[in-house]
Design an enzyme around this catalytic site. Sequence first.
Site, short mmCIF file in Angstrom:
data_model
loop_
_atom_site.label_atom_id
_atom_site.label_comp_id
_atom_site.label_asym_id
_atom_site.label_seq_id
_atom_site.Cartn_x
_atom_site.Cartn_y
_atom_site.Cartn_z
N ARG A 61 -6.87 2.21 14.69
CA ARG A 61 -7.78 1.09 14.48
C ARG A 61 -7.67 0.08 15.63
O ARG A 61 -8.65 -0.55 16.00
CB ARG A 61 -7.55 0.40 13.14
CG ARG A 61 -8.66 -0.59 12.84
CD ARG A 61 -8.49 -1.24 11.49
NE ARG A 61 -9.20 -0.56 10.43
CZ ARG A 61 -10.49 -0.74 10.14
NH1 ARG A 61 -11.24 -1.55 10.85
NH2 ARG A 61 -11.05 -0.10 9.14
N GLU A 71 0.84 -1.19 0.00
CA GLU A 71 0.00 0.00 0.00
C GLU A 71 0.88 1.24 0.00
O GLU A 71 0.92 1.98 -0.97
CB GLU A 71 -0.93 -0.03 1.22
CG GLU A 71 -1.90 1.13 1.25
CD GLU A 71 -2.88 1.06 2.41
OE1 GLU A 71 -2.98 0.00 3.05
OE2 GLU A 71 -3.55 2.07 2.68
N GLU A 116 -10.36 -8.41 5.31
CA GLU A 116 -9.71 -8.40 6.61
C GLU A 116 -10.49 -9.08 7.74
O GLU A 116 -9.89 -9.71 8.61
CB GLU A 116 -9.41 -6.95 7.02
CG GLU A 116 -8.39 -6.27 6.13
CD GLU A 116 -8.36 -4.78 6.32
OE1 GLU A 116 -9.38 -4.13 6.00
OE2 GLU A 116 -7.36 -4.27 6.81
#
Length: 1304
Positions: A906, A828, A1236
């Site tokens: 997160r 990413e 995920e």
Amino acid sequence: MVWSQSSALVFFVNGKKVVDDQVNPEWTLLTYLRNKLRLCGTKLGCGEGGCGACTVMVSRYDRKSKNVIHIAVNACLTPVCAMHGAAVTTVEGIGSVEKGLHPVQERIARSHGSQCGFCTPGIVMSMYTLLRNTTVPKFTDMETAFQGNLCRCTGYRPILEGFKTFLTEGDSNDVVNGVSNGCCGKKVNGGCCMSNGTTEDDEAMNQNGNGNISDNEQLFSPETFKPYDPTQEPIFPPELLLSSHYDDSNIVFHGERVTWYRPVKLDDLLELKASYPYAKIVVGNTEIGVEVKFKNMHYPVIIQPSRVEELTAIRVEDNGVHFGASVTLNDLDQTLQQQIQSQPKHKTRIFSAIVEMLRWFAGKQIRNAAAIGGNIITGSPISDLNPIFMAAHCLLELRSKDDHRFVTMDDSFFTGYRKNILKSEEILVSILIPFTKEDEYFWGFKQAKRRDDDIAITNAGMRVQFEVGTTIIKDISLAFGGMAPTTVMARTAAASLIGQQWNEHLVREACQALIEDLPLSPGAPGGMIQFRRSLTLSFFFKFYLVVTSELSKKLPYIKPLDKSLQKVVQLYHRDSTKSCQLSQVVPDGQPDYDLVGRPVAHLSALKQATGEAVYIDDIPRYEGELYLTLVLSTKAHAHILSIDATEALKVEGVVEFFSAKDIEPKRNHFGAIIHDEEVFATSKVTCIGQIIGAIVAVDQATSQRASKLVKVDYEEIHPVIVTIEDAIKNNSFYDDWVRQIKDGDVEDGFNKSDGILEGELHLGGQEHFYLETHASVAIPREDDEIELLCSTQHPAEVQHLTSHVLGIPSNRITCRTRRMGGGFGGKESRAVIVAVPVALAAKKLKRPIRCMLDRDEDMAISGTRHPFFCKYKVGFTKEGRIISLKLDIFNNAGNTLDLSCSILERSLFSADNGYKIPNVEFNGKCCRTNLPSNTAFRGFGGPQGMMFCEMIFDVVAEHLKMDQIKIRDLNMLNEGDLTHYGQKLDYCTVRRCWSEVLTSSHYAERRQKVDEFNRQNRWRKRGIATIPTKFGIAFTALFLNQADRVPNASATAASAGSDLNGMAVLNACKTIMERLKPFKLANPKGKWEDWVNAAYFDRVSLSATGFYKTPEIGFNIATKTGKPFNYFCFGAACAEVEIDCLTGDHEVLRTDIVMDVGESINPAIDIGQVEGGFMQGYGLYTLEQLMYSPQGFLFTKGPGQYKLPGFGDIPAEFNVALLRGAPNPKAVFSSKAVGEPPLFLAASVFFAIKDAIKSARSEVGLSTEFRLDSPATAERIRMGCEDEFTEKFPTPPGGSFKPWAVIV
Ligand SMILES: Cc1cc2nc3c(=O)[nH]c(=O)nc-3n(C[C@H](O)[C@H](O)[C@H](O)COP(=O)(O)OP(=O)(O)OC[C@H]3O[C@@H](n4cnc5c(N)ncnc54)[C@H](O)[C@@H]3O)c2cc1C
Ligand code: FES
Ligand code: FES
């Protein structure tokens, strides 16, 4: 013999003859196939024989047996020169999309066995070779064939299912997905009783869905597969069959730096060795190949002895079996197995130990190529065969031109680390492996991180001989690997045992002597000191038990082993794996062309299976193309005093060296969130593996060789901060990125609690190990334009940052990504570390530039999943309600910020997992350390946050002596609850997933069975655990939650690819459909083509861009306002494991998953994601362990050291059900994200392991409240099962020694 004239290399590839009179002996077969023959189907995944991506079939005619022998080998280690006279078959040689797929290719593709597809050709070739040898193989043959193949995406189950269609009846009857062995076959309400928990006893549960379950709808249709007809296989080249010329003539290949000799007579071989005493003898090249590639070794003279008769001979003699040193491990195995079948059992006890050891020795491809001599002479301290050969007193035959001698193999053979008594001109000719006598017993032991294809942590060979007809020890030899720089023998122990009776007292005495014989200092290389030492005693104890068990069969006064001990002596075995996949079927009447909801194989599957799918490094070389190698820092924290590339630039073929001086200072920075990372280091390095510069040369070998000559002078800076602990001690944080989420009042909660517990927990990081490493090609175009071909999840960012660094407007940079060989988050933000230097070099040199990192470079540079650490304080009621939880969470961000703060956020969002905890305070800090910057990885901090939560639930339940299921049930979230960041839960299915998995897995019943098993077994324990999950869907960075089908694409990440792009595509489709409306109305009976044609002639645009942004999201962490997530995914899993308390080994016996994916767009893909995610999570929580030195050097830089789950690690029974009747109104076609969310379900295995350890501990009266950090490795399992063996090795106090490795 005259060796001066170079021979021509002759071999066949896919039936075509290759003749090369200028072959480079340094080339591997893989380089030859890919670079010279342009057969790019065979992939490079690691270059060290550890992944199987490069598997090809090599066939030879054996003139003795008059058979064509087919073997699978790793092309990355096979020297191309060794192919003289052989026929090579690659994935291209067996089928193609145009000419038709081979059944092996078709079945893997249609059974959904490929995802990214990078591993697929290698797996195809392993299966193909198996079929060429055994047309109707058994399941165990297939398991063995795949020991050397890795896949990081699929979770293996679909590959096995697809290939089970080739197996014999008995082995394949559990294949069919939908109705499998996990399922009784009875129908309830028209559905399967296992489906989503609906049982005969509980029909009510079936009411809330639409009732359509795929109990007879399969994910693929075996009946449509092309039948396999072995007679249609290509024939072996007649030229090789008819003439032995290529086999029995001396050959020499002179290259620029290396000469390769292949003598066929022993005298010639000895003569050569006398002339070149430092020449390397190479058979399999599995040792030398790795040394040359990764340890920078150069051997100018190579001698291949594979055609010398004395070295390949196998003879059965009176006292044993004689093997030439070049006999491969596979042939050793087969010969010994034949002997075991044909000789009296007592004679072949050593052979049985070798055969069992070979089961766990490397993978099939390595065993097919590697030779016995190579293993002995390499003298690795963890060689698997040397402890056996030593304990067995094998006889070695050594020869030189002037000498011929025989030596017994014992501990005088090895004289130091990888050194032995051979003189430089001497070679090993053969080994005699003796028969055992009637009163002689033999056993081998090995413990590794992973069962299949792994090097030993500790291994042993043990032999005992009794006075005839008694239990008095006449002779005993105990040899150990992994306990010293060489294989060693426990001499004191052996001496003290001779003359003694074989009984329980002896174990105590032997252990004491072994402790003295096998010391290890606390900082010894390899680490795991207490574990390794405990293993030596565990092995001896096992040996004691197996021999006792054998004696009891012969001597009436020896009692058979107690039932509780019997499992210890059984060899590892498992039957064919079972599985069941359940999902909804499409409604009756859905037209065939409408693929939504159907299990359709993805678009690239066929091309991936034939090797035609093109990845970055498969793109043909451009005219004038150059290769770039990065120059890396070797210090973790230092000032750069000077960089000198003079020597490197002198190497022929080197074109340029680039460093920070080649970039405008203001442009030398980049980063995902803040620009805190330098493209090339200027004055300081902050981690080992940081990029200092780049060498560009004509090819990879030259640029890599030259890069090692770039001299960098450093002045070290202290401290070097490697671990989270170090960072906390030194207050080393990214201070602007401290985060907090609070809800309720934790202090008040603690005051109201009946109990409070405090503690610390650690979770290790994880290497992405995408099979395709980072790769980019940059092509300069006219007007300063650059075209970048890049393996990235985020082409827009690559474009943007390249533009920034090069000072070229973005619109002149085109970044293309056709496909990736895996990414998982690692491509990413980190793709730029390769793409930007490559683009820079292309711009400066005006030539195309390529770079694909080698596996060790990729692992050293590109960062991993973040290791996390937390301090917790939890308050709870005596009934088990968690009412207050304070977490101080730290992640090891590494030397730059990258995405670490979003990942930390997160973890804070996820630390409630599936529970309602009224008072929470979650604090998070990113630690600045001298490690390569850690980055995104599937789950993005979620799996760490959730894991802390579950670990704490486990601790509280244990403290309260409460049922683990009850405590979770009691605290679980409900529809309408608010999360700790104030988001209301709607469509909350966590309780449904939970209760359905408890039912479908028959948890309650199996819990009792597990307890029963544990009561009956002392050294094997089982554990079972069920875990829920909740995963919020959206990028935590608000702006990324958009998709535009043309420009400015967000990364394919955060599980949001289908949600965002699917919606944007839908939006574009709606626009077009709107424009077509008048044409449909005008011609209602027309077809699509008619309306489109009419629109075109009416000058209506037929293209549209679509745009979508996730509505109503955006969270302000400071004010706690807004919603961070669009919606949540839920799931639950139940896992059962069995552990070996003596060795720390474990096996997953069964896993059941219920996952809410909304209404599945494609159940095959969704189930593939669930299984693949689960297996990746399984690696995270059990097997995969990154090892760093205290100076920040990464030891685990390849598949040899770093173990991901393999085929053999999948649960023996693996059932996945997609929750039905749970549409999601917030995403395309009512679906849900799936990439995920399922990963965390693998935590169920971790807790099942912990459950099993608890049972072992309670049996010896130890507390079941103990800390188990993740991953639950063999070491942690063994050391958790404390007992009389482990207690001999207390952990030395911290600070009293310098450890070899640290937990970061
Ligand atoms: C992926 C992988 C997994 C592995 N797993 C294991 C494992 O589980 N257990 C284990 O023990 N090992 C393992 N190994 C190590 C290796 O495979 C073995 O040591 C193997 O037996 C070496 O044989 P070879 O023919 O390939 O050796 P080569 O690389 O060809 O040669 C190795 C060395 O032996 C010398 N040599 C070979 N034959 C002679 C001879 N006749 N006389 C004198 N010198 C000779 C060579 O000069 C060289 O120094 C693994 C290696 C790889 C790459
Ligand atoms: S590339 Fe050859 S085994 Fe990995
Ligand atoms: S499909 Fe196997 S590695 Fe991606």
